[in-house]
Scaffold this active site. Structure first.
Site, PDB file in Angstrom:
ATOM      1  N   GLU A  70      38.154  60.665 100.956  1.00  0.00           N
ATOM      2  CA  GLU A  70      38.219  60.656  99.489  1.00  0.00           C
ATOM      3  C   GLU A  70      36.829  60.717  98.875  1.00  0.00           C
ATOM      4  O   GLU A  70      35.932  59.961  99.248  1.00  0.00           O
ATOM      5  CB  GLU A  70      38.918  59.400  98.964  1.00  0.00           C
ATOM      6  CG  GLU A  70      38.938  59.369  97.434  1.00  0.00           C
ATOM      7  CD  GLU A  70      39.424  58.062  96.831  1.00  0.00           C
ATOM      8  OE1 GLU A  70      39.453  57.975  95.588  1.00  0.00           O
ATOM      9  OE2 GLU A  70      39.754  57.139  97.592  1.00  0.00           O
ATOM     10  N   ASP A 138      27.471  45.508  99.522  1.00  0.00           N
ATOM     11  CA  ASP A 138      26.917  45.769  98.192  1.00  0.00           C
ATOM     12  C   ASP A 138      26.217  44.493  97.726  1.00  0.00           C
ATOM     13  O   ASP A 138      26.848  43.430  97.651  1.00  0.00           O
ATOM     14  CB  ASP A 138      28.046  46.159  97.232  1.00  0.00           C
ATOM     15  CG  ASP A 138      27.539  46.537  95.844  1.00  0.00           C
ATOM     16  OD1 ASP A 138      26.313  46.574  95.636  1.00  0.00           O
ATOM     17  OD2 ASP A 138      28.374  46.787  94.959  1.00  0.00           O
ATOM     18  N   ASP A 140      23.721  42.924  94.697  1.00  0.00           N
ATOM     19  CA  ASP A 140      23.285  43.197  93.326  1.00  0.00           C
ATOM     20  C   ASP A 140      22.358  42.086  92.855  1.00  0.00           C
ATOM     21  O   ASP A 140      22.678  40.902  92.970  1.00  0.00           O
ATOM     22  CB  ASP A 140      24.515  43.286  92.418  1.00  0.00           C
ATOM     23  CG  ASP A 140      24.216  43.958  91.091  1.00  0.00           C
ATOM     24  OD1 ASP A 140      23.114  43.734  90.550  1.00  0.00           O
ATOM     25  OD2 ASP A 140      25.088  44.685  90.592  1.00  0.00           O
ATOM     26  N   CYS A 151      13.399  38.160  85.188  1.00  0.00           N
ATOM     27  CA  CYS A 151      14.332  39.144  84.633  1.00  0.00           C
ATOM     28  C   CYS A 151      15.741  38.568  84.598  1.00  0.00           C
ATOM     29  O   CYS A 151      16.040  37.576  85.270  1.00  0.00           O
ATOM     30  CB  CYS A 151      14.363  40.420  85.485  1.00  0.00           C
ATOM     31  SG  CYS A 151      12.767  41.225  85.744  1.00  0.00           S
ATOM     32  N   SER A 189      20.437  51.371  95.050  1.00  0.00           N
ATOM     33  CA  SER A 189      21.558  51.704  94.171  1.00  0.00           C
ATOM     34  C   SER A 189      21.141  52.558  92.980  1.00  0.00           C
ATOM     35  O   SER A 189      21.979  53.103  92.277  1.00  0.00           O
ATOM     36  CB  SER A 189      22.224  50.419  93.658  1.00  0.00           C
ATOM     37  OG  SER A 189      21.372  49.778  92.714  1.00  0.00           O
ATOM     38  N   ARG A 191      19.322  51.272  90.481  1.00  0.00           N
ATOM     39  CA  ARG A 191      18.989  50.423  89.349  1.00  0.00           C
ATOM     40  C   ARG A 191      18.672  48.982  89.750  1.00  0.00           C
ATOM     41  O   ARG A 191      17.557  48.523  89.603  1.00  0.00           O
ATOM     42  CB  ARG A 191      20.139  50.419  88.328  1.00  0.00           C
ATOM     43  CG  ARG A 191      19.783  49.755  87.009  1.00  0.00           C
ATOM     44  CD  ARG A 191      20.951  49.737  86.043  1.00  0.00           C
ATOM     45  NE  ARG A 191      20.546  49.317  84.712  1.00  0.00           N
ATOM     46  CZ  ARG A 191      21.382  49.027  83.712  1.00  0.00           C
ATOM     47  NH1 ARG A 191      22.688  49.151  83.906  1.00  0.00           N
ATOM     48  NH2 ARG A 191      20.932  48.643  82.537  1.00  0.00           N
TER      49      ARG A 191
END
Length: 466
Positions: A70, A138, A140, A151, A189, A191
């Protein structure tokens, strides 16, 4: 070529030689993306990767394999197209160039062609199910907002990015040393985080239950914004994996960089978060008293964060505080601030989508380039090539070409037809090929050959048994 044609992003306009060009405006737009997909995106490499050797001529190759994978496209204005499939690199490339997706996600390999799933459903056979998928992770930076003060949200800088570097080191080492995986791709990623693709055959064929077991192996961070204690380190001693991570990676990073970079103990608001993790009220009271008195007196030239951390360790790890629970507090604090925070659900299930490497992030314009885990300390997200930067580099390269070479124009800027090797993307594509793709395909071919020979031998044995 008219100005209107240029602004509409026509990339099929050929001229005979160079002409004066303007600098490429900064930013992200569909016109630039169309050129990127037409001239820079490594279609063949991506297709070769996802074929896992099944695009060859060996009789054991599964010709339907890549056609059951996919692909999902997110188009401009958040138009979302799922369950696409491609049987050849030209088919995939033509679709990407035509649709110009703002994001490309890769899903699992299904039991049947995902584009034809409705036909199978109408036949009454419930055969549409994922059968293969890379083991993915993943991570983040937004999940670290409670331990970084430079930040917040999607913002990232060189003070907090090392948290991603530490995650790569910890996870990559365990995947290789503890699980025996070899073909691992790390990617930025674009970003605020990193993605990990574990591509060994045994990883791709893991069941959801097995994936969940591996994800739980890495599960240490269990807290939330309302929890004082954010990690769980059971047992009298650390698990060997955790002990190795603590000794070789986490402790040195916390004490050598994070404490000072994030000023974790510089103010009452910040050090109270750490004191809240100590279960002994007498200890927290003693440290709080020292630090408040220290605040009122003249400060030494030493880094206040380092001084207070050494005081905390001295109190927790010596004298009457040698009880196991309090000595473990030091480790728990370090783990709480530095240990990788995974999106567990992404890793546990086959059917999750993950952004393809070499996409361009629409918010930053940066390319999702691979990261070398052996040199991840050197990776700087602020210097990752942007879409406009790459087009500018193509422009400069094109102006150096001979006049007879084919050129195309976008927004009055001239570009050569093939030129990623003349841009700052060259190093990333070369690394992807030499360090990841080539060893992976060699392994895949060996696996296909071995499986074929085994079946041949079994067939001979069955024949002889008659």
């Amino acid at each position: 070529m008219t100005k209107e044609e240029a602004e509409n992003g026509r990339d099929d306009m050929i001229i005979d030689g160079p002409e004066q060009a303007n600098a490429v405006p900064d930013g992200f737009n569909a016109n630039y993306l169309r050129i990127y997909y037409g001239k820079l995106f490594p279609h063949a490499d991506i297709f070769k990767w996802l074929s896992y050797g099944n695009d060859g001529k060996h009789p054991a190759c599964d010709k339907s394999y890549v056609g059951r994978r996919e692909f999902s496209f997110t188009l401009e204005n958040d138009i979302y197209i799922r369950f696409q499939s491609f049987n050849s690199v030209s088919e995939m490339e033509n679709s990407i160039k035509e649709k110009c997706p703002f994001k490309i996600d890769i899903g699992p390999v299904y039991s049947v062609d995902p584009a034809k799933r409705h036909a199978y459903a109408q036949s009454g056979d419930n055969v549409f199910t994922p059968v293969e998928r890379e083991l993915i992770f993943d991570i983040d930076i937004t999940d670290y907002d409670d331990v970084r003060y430079c930040c917040t949200g999607a913002d990232v800088c060189l003070e907090c990015w090392p948290l991603m570097t530490i995650a790569i080191k910890v996870i990559d080492t365990a995947l290789r040393d503890d699980f025996g995986f070899n073909h691992i791709l790390w990617a930025y990623s674009g970003r605020r985080g990193v993605h990990c693709w574990v591509c060994d055959g045994k990883a791709r064929r893991l069941t959801n239950e097995q994936r969940a077991a591996i994800a739980d192996y890495f599960r240490v961070y269990k807290g939330n914004e309302n929890s004082n204690k954010k990690v769980s380190l059971p047992g009298l001693v650390l698990h060997p994996f955790l002990a190795r991570s603590y000794t070789e990676v986490l402790k040195g990073f916390f004490e050598g960089k994070l404490l000072s970079n994030q000023n974790l103990l510089s103010s009452e608001e910040r050090y109270e978060k750490i004191l809240d993790m100590i279960p002994d009220a007498s200890v927290t009271s003693e440290l709080r008293g020292r630090w408040q008195d220290n605040k009122r007196s003249s400060m030494s030239k030493d880094d206040i964060n380092i001084v207070r951390w050494e005081q905390l360790k001295q109190v927790l790890q010596s004298g009457k505080q040698k009880a196991q629970g309090l000595r473990r507090c030091v480790e728990e604090i370090v783990f709480s601030y530095t240990y990788p925070r995974l999106d567990m659900e992404v890793s546990k299930h086959m059917n999750h989508l993950l952004k393809a490497p070499f996409c361009v992030h629409p918010k930053t314009g940066r390319v999702c380039v691979p990261i070398d885990p052996n040199n991840c300390d050197e990776f700087d997200p602020t210097t990752v090539p942007t879409l406009s930067q790459l087009l500018e580099e193509l422009n400069k390269g094109g102006l150096r070409q001979d006049a007879e070479n084919g050129m195309f124009i976008l927004c009055n800027v001239i570009y050569p037809y093939d030129g990623w090797d003349r841009t700052s993307l060259a190093e990333s594509i070369a690394f992807f090929r030499s360090s990841f793709l080539q060893p992976l395909l060699k392994s895949c071919k060996e696996e296909i050959e071995s499986s074929y020979n085994t079946k041949l031998q079994q067939s001979k044995n069955n024949t002889l048994s008659w």
